[in-house]
Scaffold this active site. Sequence first.
Site, PDB file in Angstrom:
ATOM      1  N   ASP A  52       0.819  -1.213   0.000  1.00 16.06           N
ATOM      2  CA  ASP A  52       0.000   0.000   0.000  1.00 16.06           C
ATOM      3  C   ASP A  52       0.848   1.256   0.000  1.00 16.06           C
ATOM      4  O   ASP A  52       2.006   1.229   0.411  1.00 16.06           O
ATOM      5  CB  ASP A  52      -0.810   0.045   1.305  1.00 16.06           C
ATOM      6  CG  ASP A  52      -2.068  -0.770   1.204  1.00 16.06           C
ATOM      7  OD1 ASP A  52      -2.353  -1.275   0.123  1.00 16.06           O
ATOM      8  OD2 ASP A  52      -2.752  -0.881   2.231  1.00 16.06           O
TER       9      ASP A  52
ATOM     10  N   LYS B 115      -3.701   3.075  -2.322  1.00 16.52           N
ATOM     11  CA  LYS B 115      -4.718   4.095  -2.587  1.00 16.52           C
ATOM     12  C   LYS B 115      -4.485   5.249  -1.641  1.00 16.52           C
ATOM     13  O   LYS B 115      -4.115   5.072  -0.495  1.00 16.52           O
ATOM     14  CB  LYS B 115      -6.112   3.535  -2.313  1.00 16.52           C
ATOM     15  CG  LYS B 115      -6.655   2.780  -3.491  1.00 16.52           C
ATOM     16  CD  LYS B 115      -8.016   2.262  -3.181  1.00 16.52           C
ATOM     17  CE  LYS B 115      -7.882   0.939  -2.483  1.00 16.52           C
ATOM     18  NZ  LYS B 115      -8.982   0.090  -2.428  1.00 16.52           N
TER      19      LYS B 115
ATOM     20  N   MET C  56      -8.859   8.598   8.631  1.00 15.82           N
ATOM     21  CA  MET C  56      -9.324   9.132   7.344  1.00 15.82           C
ATOM     22  C   MET C  56     -10.347  10.248   7.515  1.00 15.82           C
ATOM     23  O   MET C  56     -11.287  10.363   6.721  1.00 15.82           O
ATOM     24  CB  MET C  56      -9.950   8.005   6.487  1.00 15.82           C
ATOM     25  CG  MET C  56      -8.965   6.917   6.143  1.00 15.82           C
ATOM     26  SD  MET C  56      -9.722   5.503   5.325  1.00 15.82           S
ATOM     27  CE  MET C  56     -10.409   4.597   6.692  1.00 15.82           C
TER      28      MET C  56
HETATM   29  N1  SAH Z   1      -4.858  -0.268   8.476  1.00 16.10           N
HETATM   30  C1  SAH Z   1      -4.363   1.029   8.878  1.00 16.10           C
HETATM   31  C2  SAH Z   1      -5.343   2.130   8.612  1.00 16.10           C
HETATM   32  C3  SAH Z   1      -5.656   2.363   7.153  1.00 16.10           C
HETATM   33  S1  SAH Z   1      -6.761   3.686   6.913  1.00 16.10           S
HETATM   34  C4  SAH Z   1      -3.997   0.973  10.362  1.00 16.10           C
HETATM   35  O1  SAH Z   1      -4.327   0.013  11.054  1.00 16.10           O
HETATM   36  O2  SAH Z   1      -3.363   1.930  10.831  1.00 16.10           O
HETATM   37  C5  SAH Z   1      -5.652   5.007   6.598  1.00 16.10           C
HETATM   38  C6  SAH Z   1      -5.694   6.024   7.718  1.00 16.10           C
HETATM   39  O3  SAH Z   1      -4.910   5.590   8.805  1.00 16.10           O
HETATM   40  C7  SAH Z   1      -5.120   7.379   7.344  1.00 16.10           C
HETATM   41  O4  SAH Z   1      -6.063   8.165   6.660  1.00 16.10           O
HETATM   42  C8  SAH Z   1      -4.809   7.942   8.717  1.00 16.10           C
HETATM   43  O5  SAH Z   1      -5.976   8.437   9.330  1.00 16.10           O
HETATM   44  C9  SAH Z   1      -4.358   6.702   9.467  1.00 16.10           C
HETATM   45  N2  SAH Z   1      -2.887   6.548   9.489  1.00 16.10           N
HETATM   46  C10 SAH Z   1      -2.175   5.531   8.996  1.00 16.10           C
HETATM   47  N3  SAH Z   1      -0.863   5.680   9.254  1.00 16.10           N
HETATM   48  C11 SAH Z   1      -0.744   6.831   9.945  1.00 16.10           C
HETATM   49  C12 SAH Z   1       0.363   7.541  10.505  1.00 16.10           C
HETATM   50  N4  SAH Z   1       1.623   7.092  10.416  1.00 16.10           N
HETATM   51  N5  SAH Z   1       0.109   8.716  11.139  1.00 16.10           N
HETATM   52  C13 SAH Z   1      -1.137   9.181  11.256  1.00 16.10           C
HETATM   53  N6  SAH Z   1      -2.220   8.559  10.749  1.00 16.10           N
HETATM   54  C14 SAH Z   1      -2.033   7.386  10.106  1.00 16.10           C
END
Ligand code: SAH
Length: 274
Positions: A45, A67, A180
């Site tokens: 991803d 995405k 998100m």
């Molecule tokens: N599966 C992922 C989430 C995917 S949805 C998990 O468990 O973390 C994607 C969202 O995750 C982004 O829009 C943001 O809100 C958050 N996100 C992912 N990595 C991040 C990071 N390093 N810092 C802040 N927000 C993060």
Amino acid sequence: MEILSLLGQGAKGKVWLVGAGPGDVELLTLKAWRILKSADAVLYDALVSQDILDLIPKDAEKIAVGKRAGKHSAAQDEINQLLVTKAYTRKNVVRLKGGDPFIFGRGGEELQTLVEAGVEFEVVPGITAASGTSAYAGIPLTHRDYAQGVTFITGHCQLESRPMDWQGYANPNNTLVVYMGILNAGIIRQGLIDAGRSPQTPVAIVSKATTQSQQCFIGQLDSLEQLAANPQLQMPALMIIGEVVALADSLNWFQPKGESAPDTADAAKIVAKV
Ligand code: SAH
């Protein structure tokens, strides 16, 4: 003909659905690391950090299928199908996802396709963004004095088709983590305040959490939109809403170097009171 004969033989390979964690390479599990090192093909991803991609063996096939909000790349159906195809031609196929694959990661959908196609799989959990952000921004998600529970929600746009349970999220003794949600900050602020959550509730928006570019913007619920509109804010970013955010003042231990963003050193310590 060739594909048919392959299908007849069944898939030779196995798919590993692996969580890469929120960014800091050291937050990868030992299991994820071991599997990554023996990968023949990796579908990853946009959220997976470069440091982690650097661990993939040089001779493995690397396929970016990520995405990002507003930027469409491979459609979910195509990703699902690609995973099946790769499992027919490769031995160790890794599906590498940011954070944890089962938290807003569509990991479940991908596995359902594998089940239908009879492809073997395993799942390796990862540290989800909420946990990484909480730890590196010094914001405990629960605390006996301030929050007895925590809720993870998506602030993504399907707000009309699947209405948000604002009443449920407005509980003052609960921490709300919004994935998100940046583009919908105004709707989130309004929904929560209308449902009775105090406009003075502390909020944090943390971007690029756990990396050397982490920034933390702290304010109050009634200023959520302004915080989200800060031009210095980079993606990905997560919102934490609740009394526990006030603890960041004293528990904030992580000092990012602000490597890839020249202005971040000051902003990282923040924090903007709007
Ligand atoms: N599966 C992922 C989430 C995917 S949805 C998990 O468990 O973390 C994607 C969202 O995750 C982004 O829009 C943001 O809100 C958050 N996100 C992912 N990595 C991040 C990071 N390093 N810092 C802040 N927000 C993060």
